[in-house]
Design an enzyme around this catalytic site. Structure first.
Site, short mmCIF file in Angstrom:
data_model
loop_
_atom_site.label_atom_id
_atom_site.label_comp_id
_atom_site.label_asym_id
_atom_site.label_seq_id
_atom_site.Cartn_x
_atom_site.Cartn_y
_atom_site.Cartn_z
N ARG A 134 10.73 -0.46 -9.54
CA ARG A 134 9.85 -1.62 -9.82
C ARG A 134 8.53 -1.06 -10.31
O ARG A 134 7.84 -0.37 -9.56
CB ARG A 134 9.68 -2.42 -8.53
N LYS A 136 0.53 2.79 -6.86
CA LYS A 136 0.06 2.59 -5.48
C LYS A 136 -0.92 3.70 -5.06
O LYS A 136 -0.87 4.82 -5.56
CB LYS A 136 1.26 2.48 -4.52
#
Ligand code: HH2
Length: 259
Positions: A240, A203
Site C-alpha cells: 500500500r 511512515k
C-alpha cells in the site's frame, strides 16, 4: 505474476502525507485517474486519517468525502474503502468498491464483506489512532500480531468472507523496533496462509532508520521503495503506497515482469 500495488488516496484534510491535497473531489478523482495510468492494481480511498493522534470523523462527513470519488472511479480499477465504519463500508461497496480495508479489524466490517461478496483486509492495530503510539508494549510483537491476525482472519472466514487479506499494521501502535521486527519476520505473517498487505509508505519510522531523521515525509521516497521491495521479496502479495509509479516499477522488478 508481480506483487500488487495499492495506491493510497486520502480524501482528508489531515492525513500525514497527502492530507489536504485531495480533499476537493475533482483533485481526488484526478489523482485516482493518474494512479490508474501509473499502473495501480487497487486504489484505496479513505475519508478519515488514522495517523497517531487523529480524531474520529463523523460518519456523514466521511461519506461526503469518499462517495463522489468512489462513484467516479468505479469500474475503472479495483477500489478499496479504507474505513472503520460499517455504514461507510456498506455504501462504498454499493457504489463499486470491492475490497474493505479495515484498520480496526472488526467483525462488523467482515460481515459486510461476507454479505456483499467483497474482499476484506484485517489489519493489526494496538489501541486506537488517538492513543496507539503512547508507549506500546509487547511481550513478543511478531507472535502477538500473528495470533491476532490468525484469529481475525478465521473469524472473517467463519462469517463467510471468501477473500481475506492480513496486514501487520506497520506504525499502528508500534515503536521503531516493533516495526523492524515485523518486517524482518514478515515470513511468519506470510506463513499464516492468507495473502499479506504491507503499508510502510512514507511512515515516520523510515526517517529514523534511513538517516533522514525528522525530515518531512517528502524525504522518505527511497526508504518507502526499499521497504516495499523488501516486503514483496518476503512474500507480501500487495503493498500500500503513495508513490504508485515508482512502486509499480519496483514490483515489476520483483516479479521479473518483462516489458
Ligand atoms: N496505513 C495507513 C492507513 N491505512 N491500511 C492498511 N491496510 N495498512 C496500512 O499500513 C495503512 C492503512 C496510514 O497511512 P495513510 O493513509 O497515508 O495516512 P492517514 O492515516 O494519516 O490518512
Amino acid at each position: 505474476m508481480r506483487p500488487l500495488v495499492m495506491g493510497v488516496l486520502n480524501v482528508t484534510p489531515d492525513s500525514f502525507y497527502d492530507g489536504g491535497l485531495f480533499l476537493d473531489p475533482a483533485a481526488a478523482i484526478a489523482r485516482g485517474e493518474e494512479m490508474i495510468a501509473e499502473g495501480a492494481d487497487v486504489v484505496d480511498i479513505g475519508g478519515e486519517s488514522t495517523r497517531p493522534g487523529a480524531a474520529v470523523v463523523p460518519e456523514d462527513e466521511e461519506l461526503r468525502r469518499v462517495m463522489p470519488v468512489i462513484e467516479a472511479l468505479a469500474g475503472r480499477v479495483r477500489l478499496s474503502i479504507d474505513t472503520s465504519k460499517q455504514r461507510v463500508a456498506r455504501l462504498a461497496v454499493a457504489a463499486g468498491a470491492t475490497l474493505i480495508n479495515d484498520v480496526s479489524a472488526q467483525l462488523a466490517l467482515a460481515e459486510v464483506a461476507a454479505e456483499t461478496g467483497t474482499g476484506y483486509i484485517a489489519m493489526h492495530m494496538r489501541g486506537t489512532p488517538a492513543d496507539m503510539q503512547v508507549d506500546p508494549v509487547y511481550r513478543d510483537v511478531v507472535a502477538e500480531v500473528c495470533d491476532f491476525l490468525r484469529s481475525r482472519a478465521l473469524e472473517a472466514v467463519a462469517a463467510g468472507v471468501g477473500e481475506v487479506w492480513v496486514d501487520p499494521g506497520i506504525g499502528f501502535g508500534k515503536t521503531l523496533q516493533h516495526n523492524l521486527a515485523l518486517l524482518r519476520h514478515l515470513d511468519e505473517v506470510v506463513a499464516l496462509g492468507w495473502p499479506v498487505v504491507v503499508g510502510t509508505s512514507r511512515k515516520s519510522f523510515l526517517g529514523r532508520i534511513s538517516g533522514t531523521g525528522d525530515a518531512p515525509a517528502s524525504e522518505r521516497l527511497e526508504a518507502s521503495i526499499a521497504t516495499a521491495v523488501y516486503s514483496m521479496q518476503a512474500g507480501a502479495q500487495m503493498v500500500r503506497v503513495h508513490d504508485v509509479s515508482e512502486t509499480v516499477q519496483a514490483a515489476r522488478l520483483v516479479g521479473e515482469e518483462v516489458a
